[in-house]
Motif scaffolding. Sequence first.
Motif, PDB file in Angstrom:
ATOM      1  N   GLY A 136       0.826  -1.211   0.000  1.00  0.00           N
ATOM      2  CA  GLY A 136       0.000   0.000   0.000  1.00  0.00           C
ATOM      3  C   GLY A 136       0.852   1.250   0.000  1.00  0.00           C
ATOM      4  O   GLY A 136       2.025   1.220   0.370  1.00  0.00           O
ATOM      5  N   VAL A 137       0.236   2.364  -0.447  1.00  0.00           N
ATOM      6  CA  VAL A 137       0.935   3.663  -0.466  1.00  0.00           C
ATOM      7  C   VAL A 137      -0.042   4.760  -0.068  1.00  0.00           C
ATOM      8  O   VAL A 137      -1.114   4.896  -0.671  1.00  0.00           O
ATOM      9  CB  VAL A 137       1.468   4.000  -1.886  1.00  0.00           C
ATOM     10  CG1 VAL A 137       2.138   5.370  -1.888  1.00  0.00           C
ATOM     11  CG2 VAL A 137       2.442   2.956  -2.366  1.00  0.00           C
TER      12      VAL A 137
ATOM     13  N   LEU B  28      -5.039  -3.531   6.050  1.00  0.00           N
ATOM     14  CA  LEU B  28      -4.230  -4.507   5.304  1.00  0.00           C
ATOM     15  C   LEU B  28      -3.409  -5.328   6.288  1.00  0.00           C
ATOM     16  O   LEU B  28      -3.044  -4.849   7.365  1.00  0.00           O
ATOM     17  CB  LEU B  28      -3.264  -3.775   4.357  1.00  0.00           C
ATOM     18  CG  LEU B  28      -3.869  -3.007   3.185  1.00  0.00           C
ATOM     19  CD1 LEU B  28      -2.770  -2.207   2.494  1.00  0.00           C
ATOM     20  CD2 LEU B  28      -4.526  -3.971   2.214  1.00  0.00           C
ATOM     21  N   ASP B  29      -3.067  -6.505   5.862  1.00  0.00           N
ATOM     22  CA  ASP B  29      -2.248  -7.358   6.726  1.00  0.00           C
ATOM     23  C   ASP B  29      -0.770  -6.996   6.503  1.00  0.00           C
ATOM     24  O   ASP B  29       0.012  -7.815   6.033  1.00  0.00           O
ATOM     25  CB  ASP B  29      -2.553  -8.822   6.357  1.00  0.00           C
ATOM     26  CG  ASP B  29      -1.765  -9.781   7.212  1.00  0.00           C
ATOM     27  OD1 ASP B  29      -1.384  -9.395   8.331  1.00  0.00           O
ATOM     28  OD2 ASP B  29      -1.510 -10.907   6.733  1.00  0.00           O
ATOM     29  N   ALA B  30      -0.408  -5.729   6.866  1.00  0.00           N
ATOM     30  CA  ALA B  30       0.971  -5.274   6.612  1.00  0.00           C
ATOM     31  C   ALA B  30       1.825  -5.506   7.847  1.00  0.00           C
ATOM     32  O   ALA B  30       1.349  -5.394   8.971  1.00  0.00           O
ATOM     33  CB  ALA B  30       0.970  -3.794   6.260  1.00  0.00           C
ATOM     34  N   ASP B  31       3.095  -5.815   7.627  1.00  0.00           N
ATOM     35  CA  ASP B  31       4.010  -5.948   8.761  1.00  0.00           C
ATOM     36  C   ASP B  31       4.491  -4.579   9.223  1.00  0.00           C
ATOM     37  O   ASP B  31       4.647  -4.334  10.415  1.00  0.00           O
ATOM     38  CB  ASP B  31       5.235  -6.789   8.353  1.00  0.00           C
ATOM     39  CG  ASP B  31       4.843  -8.212   8.001  1.00  0.00           C
ATOM     40  OD1 ASP B  31       4.341  -8.904   8.894  1.00  0.00           O
ATOM     41  OD2 ASP B  31       5.003  -8.594   6.822  1.00  0.00           O
ATOM     42  N   CYS B  32       4.757  -3.688   8.272  1.00  0.00           N
ATOM     43  CA  CYS B  32       5.450  -2.453   8.624  1.00  0.00           C
ATOM     44  C   CYS B  32       4.992  -1.278   7.757  1.00  0.00           C
ATOM     45  O   CYS B  32       4.693  -1.464   6.576  1.00  0.00           O
ATOM     46  CB  CYS B  32       6.957  -2.671   8.429  1.00  0.00           C
ATOM     47  SG  CYS B  32       7.984  -1.380   9.117  1.00  0.00           S
ATOM     48  N   PHE B  33       4.919  -0.095   8.360  1.00  0.00           N
ATOM     49  CA  PHE B  33       4.713   1.152   7.619  1.00  0.00           C
ATOM     50  C   PHE B  33       6.049   1.895   7.598  1.00  0.00           C
ATOM     51  O   PHE B  33       6.723   1.975   8.631  1.00  0.00           O
ATOM     52  CB  PHE B  33       3.667   2.040   8.311  1.00  0.00           C
ATOM     53  CG  PHE B  33       2.238   1.711   7.967  1.00  0.00           C
ATOM     54  CD1 PHE B  33       1.722   0.432   8.153  1.00  0.00           C
ATOM     55  CD2 PHE B  33       1.384   2.700   7.486  1.00  0.00           C
ATOM     56  CE1 PHE B  33       0.393   0.137   7.846  1.00  0.00           C
ATOM     57  CE2 PHE B  33       0.060   2.424   7.175  1.00  0.00           C
ATOM     58  CZ  PHE B  33      -0.445   1.136   7.350  1.00  0.00           C
ATOM     59  N   CYS B  34       6.387   2.435   6.436  1.00  0.00           N
ATOM     60  CA  CYS B  34       7.604   3.236   6.299  1.00  0.00           C
ATOM     61  C   CYS B  34       7.158   4.686   6.115  1.00  0.00           C
ATOM     62  O   CYS B  34       6.645   5.053   5.066  1.00  0.00           O
ATOM     63  CB  CYS B  34       8.400   2.750   5.087  1.00  0.00           C
ATOM     64  SG  CYS B  34       9.862   3.746   4.775  1.00  0.00           S
ATOM     65  N   SER B  35       7.311   5.497   7.155  1.00  0.00           N
ATOM     66  CA  SER B  35       6.773   6.856   7.131  1.00  0.00           C
ATOM     67  C   SER B  35       7.825   7.880   6.758  1.00  0.00           C
ATOM     68  O   SER B  35       8.842   8.027   7.452  1.00  0.00           O
ATOM     69  CB  SER B  35       6.186   7.219   8.498  1.00  0.00           C
ATOM     70  OG  SER B  35       5.799   8.573   8.499  1.00  0.00           O
TER      71      SER B  35
END
Length: 359
Positions: free
Chosen positions: A30-31, A66-73
């Motif tokens: 995702g974005v 979403l089944d995301a592990d990590c967000f990169c902010s």
Amino acid sequence: MYRVVQFGTGFVGHFALRAIIEHPDLELVGVWVHSDEKVGLDAGDIAGTAKTGVLATHDLDRLLALDADCFCSAAGGDGREEWMTEVHARILEAGHDVVSSSIVGMVDPDSHPDGTLSRRLDEAAKRGGVSYFTSGIEPGFMSDTLPLALTGISQRWRSIRVREILDYSTYIPSEAEKILGDILGFGRPMEDQPILFTPGRLTYVWGGPVTLVARGLGVELDEVREVSERFPASDSFEVEGFGRVAAGTAEALRFELQGMVDGRAAIVLEHITRLRPESAPDWPRGDAGDGYYVDVEGDPNLHCHIACTGPDGDHHSGGILATGTRLVNAIPAVCAAPPGAISALDLPPLHARHLYRPD
Ligand SMILES: NC(=O)c1ccc[n+]([C@@H]2O[C@H](COP(=O)([O-])OP(=O)(O)OC[C@H]3O[C@@H](n4cnc5c(N)ncnc54)[C@H](OP(=O)(O)O)[C@@H]3O)[C@@H](O)[C@H]2O)c1
């Protein structure tokens, strides 16, 4: 494989996005973008890679689900730390790890001057069972990890000085007027105080590396002192993407954050920032020109210069690319770290694992 959402696609964010898309151990899922004109664009078009099928959105709720592990902010958090903190807290509470360049002072959560902000993020991370890590090139790698690594060969040390000597005329963030003008004070009258030089603000933004290095080396700081000055332009000139710097307004700045031990400045972070090469002729230029310098005075004496340039040969694109990559390369280690707001001291060395590209 780690599933990652990129949050913010500006100068840092688009490099981070590319690093995620091209990393064999990461999957972009995702974005999030702030700009209306980027909504619906394919992430590959924003990052300059092949299409990914992942479309940019404003919809944070959908990304949180979403089944995301990590967000990169890499959304711009300067001057909007409260909003950024609440967004990051939501992401953490939803159970996603976060690597971030958005709230730069959080490179050392344990001594961030705003305890309310750092506690909020630490508690949110613990509630979500995840970790929160802030870094970049500076504050970040050049001023915490690199000096700490160099002291691995020190029998004793008496002072550490990290210097960033750069020409910022090619650092044109999308919010150039706010960052270069309001915050750094370039092109502003000498009698105006830029936001960065209001008492306490330098420590808020750049104190983290000084306190982190001190803790890593087991020394107690009495205080962190702020020293700052600016240099006026002798004539008017134009900076592309920023505007006119009028004669008599600021064209260079210098500051030091001095970590004091028993009245001595033992750990110092210094910035010398010009908008053109001839500015502030008496301020240090560095024996190898612009870049980052780390001097560890002791046995042995260590002197290190790093020039960091991007694919276009510019030091700013290099530094900003390195900021995004520092975050992306940290993702597996941050996902494996214990819950809470963590620092470089809590992570193993981060390497460019699986990133050999001979072509
Ligand atoms: N530690 C380090 O070494 C280091 C180095 C450089 C930068 N940084 C930090 O990294 C962050 C990004 O820097 P940058 O150079 O990439 O800045 P930039 O090019 O100006 O990008 C700004 C980012 O913020 C988003 N944005 C713009 N206006 C916004 C608003 N009103 N509300 C929320 N988000 C908004 C943009 O969204 P879009 O995705 O729509 O463009 C973009 O992602 C900053 O906080 C900066 O201080 C740290």
